[in-house]
Design a protein around this motif. Structure first.
Motif, PDB file in Angstrom:
ATOM      1  N   LEU A  66       0.832  -1.208   0.000  1.00  0.00           N
ATOM      2  CA  LEU A  66       0.000   0.000   0.000  1.00  0.00           C
ATOM      3  C   LEU A  66       0.865   1.256   0.000  1.00  0.00           C
ATOM      4  CD1 LEU A  66      -2.708  -1.149   2.560  1.00  0.00           C
ATOM      5  CD2 LEU A  66      -3.136  -0.561   0.167  1.00  0.00           C
ATOM      6  N   ARG A  67       1.962   1.240   0.743  1.00  0.00           N
ATOM      7  CA  ARG A  67       2.846   2.411   0.776  1.00  0.00           C
ATOM      8  C   ARG A  67       3.553   2.598  -0.559  1.00  0.00           C
ATOM      9  NH1 ARG A  67       3.488   0.669   6.362  1.00  0.00           N
ATOM     10  NH2 ARG A  67       2.451   2.253   7.656  1.00  0.00           N
ATOM     11  N   ALA A  68       3.871   1.513  -1.231  1.00  0.00           N
ATOM     12  CA  ALA A  68       4.470   1.619  -2.563  1.00  0.00           C
ATOM     13  C   ALA A  68       3.479   2.236  -3.542  1.00  0.00           C
ATOM     14  CB  ALA A  68       4.914   0.240  -3.040  1.00  0.00           C
ATOM     15  N   ASP A  69       2.212   1.849  -3.443  1.00  0.00           N
ATOM     16  CA  ASP A  69       1.186   2.437  -4.306  1.00  0.00           C
ATOM     17  C   ASP A  69       1.008   3.930  -3.995  1.00  0.00           C
ATOM     18  OD1 ASP A  69       0.747   0.029  -5.546  1.00  0.00           O
ATOM     19  OD2 ASP A  69      -1.004  -0.503  -4.332  1.00  0.00           O
ATOM     20  N   ALA A  70       1.085   4.288  -2.713  1.00  0.00           N
ATOM     21  CA  ALA A  70       0.962   5.702  -2.329  1.00  0.00           C
ATOM     22  C   ALA A  70       2.089   6.523  -2.947  1.00  0.00           C
ATOM     23  CB  ALA A  70       0.971   5.834  -0.805  1.00  0.00           C
ATOM     24  N   ARG A  71       3.305   5.989  -2.914  1.00  0.00           N
ATOM     25  CA  ARG A  71       4.436   6.701  -3.525  1.00  0.00           C
ATOM     26  C   ARG A  71       4.242   6.835  -5.031  1.00  0.00           C
ATOM     27  NH1 ARG A  71       7.196   3.467   0.295  1.00  0.00           N
ATOM     28  NH2 ARG A  71       7.673   1.907  -1.282  1.00  0.00           N
ATOM     29  N   ALA A  72       3.664   5.812  -5.650  1.00  0.00           N
ATOM     30  CA  ALA A  72       3.414   5.874  -7.095  1.00  0.00           C
ATOM     31  C   ALA A  72       2.407   6.970  -7.436  1.00  0.00           C
ATOM     32  CB  ALA A  72       2.907   4.517  -7.588  1.00  0.00           C
ATOM     33  N   TYR A  73       1.378   7.119  -6.605  1.00  0.00           N
ATOM     34  CA  TYR A  73       0.415   8.197  -6.823  1.00  0.00           C
ATOM     35  C   TYR A  73       1.086   9.565  -6.680  1.00  0.00           C
ATOM     36  CZ  TYR A  73      -3.820   5.338  -7.076  1.00  0.00           C
ATOM     37  OH  TYR A  73      -4.796   4.462  -7.482  1.00  0.00           O
ATOM     38  N   ALA A  74       1.974   9.692  -5.696  1.00  0.00           N
ATOM     39  CA  ALA A  74       2.669  10.961  -5.500  1.00  0.00           C
ATOM     40  C   ALA A  74       3.541  11.296  -6.704  1.00  0.00           C
ATOM     41  CB  ALA A  74       3.514  10.908  -4.231  1.00  0.00           C
ATOM     42  N   VAL A  75       4.218  10.288  -7.226  1.00  0.00           N
ATOM     43  CA  VAL A  75       5.049  10.494  -8.415  1.00  0.00           C
ATOM     44  C   VAL A  75       4.188  10.887  -9.604  1.00  0.00           C
ATOM     45  CG1 VAL A  75       6.550   9.343 -10.092  1.00  0.00           C
ATOM     46  CG2 VAL A  75       6.901   8.986  -7.636  1.00  0.00           C
ATOM     47  N   LEU A  76       3.069  10.204  -9.763  1.00  0.00           N
ATOM     48  CA  LEU A  76       2.165  10.516 -10.878  1.00  0.00           C
ATOM     49  C   LEU A  76       1.633  11.938 -10.760  1.00  0.00           C
ATOM     50  CD1 LEU A  76       0.554   9.682 -13.363  1.00  0.00           C
ATOM     51  CD2 LEU A  76      -1.180   8.699 -11.825  1.00  0.00           C
ATOM     52  N   ALA A  77       1.259  12.332  -9.555  1.00  0.00           N
ATOM     53  CA  ALA A  77       0.746  13.697  -9.357  1.00  0.00           C
ATOM     54  C   ALA A  77       1.791  14.727  -9.731  1.00  0.00           C
ATOM     55  CB  ALA A  77       0.315  13.880  -7.908  1.00  0.00           C
ATOM     56  N   GLY A  78       3.039  14.464  -9.355  1.00  0.00           N
ATOM     57  CA  GLY A  78       4.101  15.410  -9.671  1.00  0.00           C
ATOM     58  C   GLY A  78       4.506  15.422 -11.126  1.00  0.00           C
ATOM     59  N   SER A  79       4.121  14.404 -11.871  1.00  0.00           N
ATOM     60  CA  SER A  79       4.535  14.308 -13.276  1.00  0.00           C
ATOM     61  C   SER A  79       3.537  14.933 -14.246  1.00  0.00           C
ATOM     62  CB  SER A  79       4.740  12.833 -13.654  1.00  0.00           C
ATOM     63  OG  SER A  79       3.493  12.139 -13.687  1.00  0.00           O
ATOM     64  N   LEU A  80       2.370  15.338 -13.734  1.00  0.00           N
ATOM     65  CA  LEU A  80       1.385  15.940 -14.636  1.00  0.00           C
ATOM     66  C   LEU A  80       1.931  17.272 -15.151  1.00  0.00           C
ATOM     67  CD1 LEU A  80      -1.890  15.255 -12.609  1.00  0.00           C
ATOM     68  CD2 LEU A  80      -1.010  13.986 -14.579  1.00  0.00           C
ATOM     69  N   PRO A  81       2.070  17.426 -16.463  1.00  0.00           N
ATOM     70  CA  PRO A  81       2.750  18.623 -17.009  1.00  0.00           C
ATOM     71  C   PRO A  81       1.890  19.884 -16.909  1.00  0.00           C
ATOM     72  CG  PRO A  81       1.908  17.258 -18.791  1.00  0.00           C
ATOM     73  CD  PRO A  81       1.673  16.479 -17.534  1.00  0.00           C
ATOM     74  N   ALA A  82       2.539  20.968 -16.535  1.00  0.00           N
ATOM     75  CA  ALA A  82       1.881  22.276 -16.518  1.00  0.00           C
ATOM     76  C   ALA A  82       1.722  22.778 -17.957  1.00  0.00           C
ATOM     77  CB  ALA A  82       2.713  23.252 -15.704  1.00  0.00           C
ATOM     78  N   PRO A  83       0.854  23.769 -18.178  1.00  0.00           N
ATOM     79  CA  PRO A  83       0.632  24.260 -19.537  1.00  0.00           C
ATOM     80  C   PRO A  83       1.895  24.800 -20.208  1.00  0.00           C
ATOM     81  CG  PRO A  83      -1.072  25.062 -18.059  1.00  0.00           C
ATOM     82  CD  PRO A  83      -0.030  24.423 -17.216  1.00  0.00           C
ATOM     83  N   GLY A  84       2.849  25.265 -19.410  1.00  0.00           N
ATOM     84  CA  GLY A  84       4.071  25.814 -20.001  1.00  0.00           C
ATOM     85  C   GLY A  84       3.774  27.081 -20.774  1.00  0.00           C
ATOM     86  N   GLU A  85       4.189  27.092 -22.040  1.00  0.00           N
ATOM     87  CA  GLU A  85       3.976  28.283 -22.874  1.00  0.00           C
ATOM     88  C   GLU A  85       2.572  28.336 -23.453  1.00  0.00           C
ATOM     89  OE1 GLU A  85       6.992  28.345 -25.820  1.00  0.00           O
ATOM     90  OE2 GLU A  85       8.638  28.575 -24.392  1.00  0.00           O
ATOM     91  N   TRP A  86       1.851  27.279 -23.290  1.00  0.00           N
ATOM     92  CA  TRP A  86       0.469  27.249 -23.768  1.00  0.00           C
ATOM     93  C   TRP A  86      -0.362  28.191 -22.894  1.00  0.00           C
ATOM     94  CZ3 TRP A  86      -3.322  22.689 -22.563  1.00  0.00           C
ATOM     95  CH2 TRP A  86      -4.515  22.862 -23.288  1.00  0.00           C
ATOM     96  N   SER A  87      -1.181  29.032 -23.518  1.00  0.00           N
ATOM     97  CA  SER A  87      -1.971  30.012 -22.776  1.00  0.00           C
ATOM     98  C   SER A  87      -3.350  30.127 -23.397  1.00  0.00           C
ATOM     99  CB  SER A  87      -1.272  31.385 -22.775  1.00  0.00           C
ATOM    100  OG  SER A  87      -1.134  31.875 -24.104  1.00  0.00           O
ATOM    101  N   GLY A  88      -4.207  30.852 -22.698  1.00  0.00           N
ATOM    102  CA  GLY A  88      -5.558  31.038 -23.196  1.00  0.00           C
ATOM    103  C   GLY A  88      -6.570  30.302 -22.328  1.00  0.00           C
TER     104      GLY A  88
END
Length: 205
Positions: A66-88
């Motif tokens: 369960l703790r390994a799965d929790a760490r995987a969720y944390a990694v996934l959350a941190g990997s979601l890319p921000a819009p960057g130069e994309w705007s609007g």
């Protein structure tokens, strides 16, 4: 085979004698054994076998997974890319969903990784409870085997309707049942404090 299993093999005939006496002859109306019977709702032999059926080893691997799965969720959350130069408007809408999703996955109130961590803690606590309960019941069986009550109930000529035998069975039953009842009360308290884990998580909108 642990100490409880070993003791049950030796104490089995004695527990059967206690069960037969309680079921067949009862006990004094004022005897404390009735309180414990109401708490457990099982005869001593069945109550002990219910504890013997607890398998802490079967749950021991759950917490690390369960703790390994929790760490995987944390990694996934941190990997979601921000819009960057994309705007609007579309970029803003995407970023709002990204932030909500990341918070749902990790770090937010009732996030998935927080619930997994709490579930892992519960699994650890249940393993500890099962081990302690088995040890407590083993201890009470060991005491029972060396008690005066065991001597009274031993042999082939025991009359379960005799007051001496009834009192011995009631005394032994009370000790065994109280040990089991106290242990299961602790488990009930543990599950009550973690009841929120059974509730569904809030969906990401």
């Amino acid at each position: 085979m642990d100490r409880l299993n070993e003791l049950l093999e030796t104490a089995g005939p004695l527990l059967r004698r206690v069960d037969a006496t309680i079921a067949g002859a009862g006990a004094s109306p004022s005897d404390e054994v009735w309180t414990q019977l109401r708490r457990v709702r099982l005869l001593p032999g069945d109550a002990v076998r219910a504890v013997v059926a607890l398998r802490p080893a079967d749950l021991a691997d759950a917490a690390p997974e369960l703790r390994a799965d929790a760490r995987a969720y944390a990694v996934l959350a941190g990997s979601l890319p921000a819009p960057g130069e994309w705007s609007g408007i579309a970029a803003d809408a995407y970023d709002r969903v990204r932030v909500r999703t990341a918070t749902h996955l990790s770090g937010g109130h009732d996030s998935l990784d927080e619930r997994l961590q709490a579930s892992a803690d519960l699994a650890d606590d249940l393993v500890t409870w099962m081990r302690q309960t088995r040890e407590a019941v083993a201890a009470v069986l060991a005491d029972a085997l060396g008690s005066l009550e065991a001597v009274v109930l031993a042999g082939n000529k025991v009359d379960i309707t005799e007051p001496r035998e009834m009192a011995a069975a009631a005394t032994m039953a009370e000790k065994v049942l109280r040990t089991v009842a106290d242990a299961y009360d602790r488990a009930a308290d543990l599950l009550h404090t973690t009841a929120a884990l059974a509730e569904p998580t809030t969906r990401v909108q």
